[in-house]
Enzyme design. Structure first.
Site, mmCIF file in Angstrom:
data_model
loop_
_atom_site.group_PDB
_atom_site.id
_atom_site.type_symbol
_atom_site.label_atom_id
_atom_site.label_comp_id
_atom_site.label_asym_id
_atom_site.label_seq_id
_atom_site.Cartn_x
_atom_site.Cartn_y
_atom_site.Cartn_z
ATOM 1 N N GLU A 240 0.834 -1.217 0.000
ATOM 2 C CA GLU A 240 0.000 0.000 0.000
ATOM 3 C C GLU A 240 0.865 1.261 0.000
ATOM 4 O OE1 GLU A 240 -3.329 -0.135 2.761
ATOM 5 O OE2 GLU A 240 -4.141 -1.878 1.721
ATOM 6 N N GLU B 166 -4.927 -8.626 -0.405
ATOM 7 C CA GLU B 166 -5.755 -8.305 0.769
ATOM 8 C C GLU B 166 -7.182 -8.163 0.295
ATOM 9 O OE1 GLU B 166 -4.530 -5.247 3.543
ATOM 10 O OE2 GLU B 166 -2.422 -5.667 3.148
HETATM 11 O O1 AHR Z 1 -5.461 -5.651 6.859
HETATM 12 C C1 AHR Z 1 -5.419 -4.476 7.605
HETATM 13 C C2 AHR Z 1 -4.752 -3.349 6.831
HETATM 14 O O2 AHR Z 1 -5.514 -3.038 5.706
HETATM 15 C C3 AHR Z 1 -3.391 -3.645 6.271
HETATM 16 O O3 AHR Z 1 -2.383 -3.451 7.196
HETATM 17 C C4 AHR Z 1 -3.263 -2.650 5.167
HETATM 18 O O4 AHR Z 1 -2.414 -3.090 4.143
HETATM 19 C C5 AHR Z 1 -4.702 -2.455 4.720
HETATM 20 O O5 AHR Z 1 -5.039 -1.121 4.612
#
Ligand code: AHR
Length: 519
Positions: free
Chosen positions: A203, A323
């Site tokens: 990110e 994610e």
């Molecule tokens: O999964 C929780 C958070 O969500 C992670 O640390 C981040 O990469 C995303 O914004």
């Protein structure tokens, strides 16, 4: 683009124009229709689509996996046995670590050597708690060995150096004599580990440094240069990809560094309900909106892949959804920074429709990692000290294991819509595959919480002898497992399926996930 899930009413005309010999439009008004092309499978559903993500966040790593060697909780070298056994049952293929946002603040050298001498740090993103670094590189790779999965390590671009990233890969994978390999040996590990998946930042458009895509593309080029292949180890370099529908990010990355990456990582959380963010206290409006948001994954993948195709016609670069999941309010009374949420039948449907979407896109989606395996966000496993339960989402991963490394079978679905107020979404989601033994598996979701869905399926290119099934459902859409009632939601045998001359007929219960096995 191969067969995908259809927005049913909108495409019925088109569908029947394609398949006039199969159905009439009148049939479709009363029964949902499915065609499975058993003779046209060509793409493999990578088992890595069923991957996981675990961060140093709340009680995921500490308590969730790591209890320490002296804990009364049964463990192997500090890693709890019950959680490892549960994850082995769902055949976890790959585990991403140490973050997340934590990855871009993590300095790996703090997490090696004698544990009592490891420096501490503040986990600024997640609750401001002190991280003692007792779970580091050796412990993570041991956890992967115990589960029997591939490690996927995410490196620090946001606040780490190129040298730090280079040395981490050398420490893990170099088998000759070198400063890092010698350090690894000093710390008790003679042989290098095999490491394939490596993320160059996380990110970086946000918590990983707030970079523009142009700036990150240059950083990726620089950092990735030093992520070396030592000996026979070959690293699959994964670039930070877009946040949901940020198509410009994908465009810039593919244009500037598409040739340097093996994978591009998309992140998408489908959020929570419309009127309630609670994981367990919600109404049908929230059920509808969460599932509608989950279905958006199909559009996101389609559009990002269109951009990737412009720069990578041969489809060499994989889309890695590293994610994804539902993000609700934390359980009352728990630390808001720990992201501990319950998990209901609604979350099981989120998981099941999302996995169907990934299966349908398996020609580009090579890996996906649900956030986050234990005690955080859409977890498969919840722990309370020595107790452990599994969630409805866990059961979906278990039900879908036959899709691992199976051949995707193209499907055509014409189904009713599930309407709520003025809005509608397709009531049924599906994907089908054939495993190496020849057995076909069809995973269905009925998103409608009120009505059963009868389906008439034609299986082309195969003659069926038997159809058996398992189903995950419950009387209440808010049903979930607790430490007192750990089996409120669990799969049951499903008998409402029968073989026909053309294929099979099945009636999906309301709000259910059903997997049919066809011989
Ligand atoms: O999964 C929780 C958070 O969500 C992670 O640390 C981040 O990469 C995303 O914004």
């Amino acid at each position: 683009m191969k067969t995908r899930l259809f927005s049913c009413v909108a495409i019925l005309g088109l569908f029947f124009a394609w398949l006039p010999e199969v159905f009439s439009a009148d049939d479709a008004a009363t029964v949902n229709r499915l065609v499975i092309h058993a003779d046209r499978g060509k793409d493999t559903i990578s088992r890595f689509i069923y991957g996981h993500f675990s961060e140093h966040l709340g009680r995921c790593v500490y308590e969730g996996y790591w209890v320490g060697e002296d804990s009364p909780i049964p463990n192997t070298r500090g890693i709890r046995n019950d959680v490892v056994a549960a994850l082995k049952r769902v055949k976890v293929p790959v585990l991403r670590w140490p973050g997340g946002c934590f990855a871009d603040e993590y300095h790996w050298r703090d997490g090696i050597g004698p544990r009592t001498q490891r420096p501490t740090m503040i986990n600024t993103h997640w609750g401001g708690v002190t991280e003692n670094n007792h779970f580091g590189t050796h412990e993570f790779l041991d956890l992967c060995d115990q589960i029997g999965c591939e490690p996927y390590i995410c490196g620090n671009v946001g606040s780490g150096t190129v040298r730090e990233m280079q040395e981490w890969v050398e420490y893990i994978t170099f088998d000759g004599k070198s400063p890092m390999a010698d350090l690894r040996r000093q710390n008790g590990r003679d042989q290098p580990w095999h490491l394939k998946y490596f993320g160059v930042g996380n990110e970086n458009w946000g918590c990983g440094g707030n970079m523009t895509p142009e700036f990150y593309a240059d950083q990726f080029r620089r950092y990735a240069t030093y992520v070396r292949n030592f000996g026979g180890n070959r690293i699959f370099k994964i670039a930070c990809g877009p946040n949901g529908g940020d198509y410009r990010w994908t465009e810039v990355l593919m244009k500037n560094v598409g040739r340097q990456m093996a994978g591009l990582a998309l992140h998408y959380y489908c959020g929570s309900g419309r009127t309630s963010r609670s994981a367990t206290q919600f109404e049908e409006v929230d059920w509808f909106h969460l599932l509608r948001n989950a279905l958006r994954m199909d559009e996101l993948i389609t559009k990002h892949v269109e951009i990737m195709d412009k720069y990578d016609e041969r489809r060499r670069v994989a889309l890695i959804v590293d994610e994804w999941g539902a993000w609700h309010q934390v359980e009352p009374g728990t630390n808001p920074g720990f992201l501990y949420q319950q998990n209901t039948l609604r979350d099981a449907l989120v998981a099941a429709v999302t996995l169907n979407i990934f299966n349908q896109h398996c020609d580009r989606v090579h890996m996906a990692n649900i956030a986050q395996t234990v005690n955080v966000l859409q977890a498969l496993v919840l722990t309370d000290k020595e107790k452990m339960i599994v969630t409805p989402t866990y059961h979906v991963f278990e039900l879908y294991t036959p899709h691992h490394d199976a051949t995707l079978l193209p499907t055509e679905l014409a189904c009713a819509d599930y309407k709520f107020g003025d809005e509608r979404i397709p009531a049924v989601s599906v994907s089908a595959s054939r495993d190496k033994s020849g057995t076909m598996h069809v995973s269905f979701c009925n998103l409608n919480p009120n009505d059963a869905m009868p389906i008439a399926a034609e299986v082309r290119g195969a003659k069926l002898r038997s159809a058996t099934g398992r189903v995950l459902t419950a009387p209440d859409m808010r049903a979930h497992n607790t430490f007192d009632q750990p089996d409120r939601v669990r799969p049951e045998r499903f008998d409402n399926v029968r073989v026909t001359d053309a294929g099979f007929e099945v009636t999906l219960p309301p709000k259910s996930v059903t997997v049919i096995s066809l011989e």
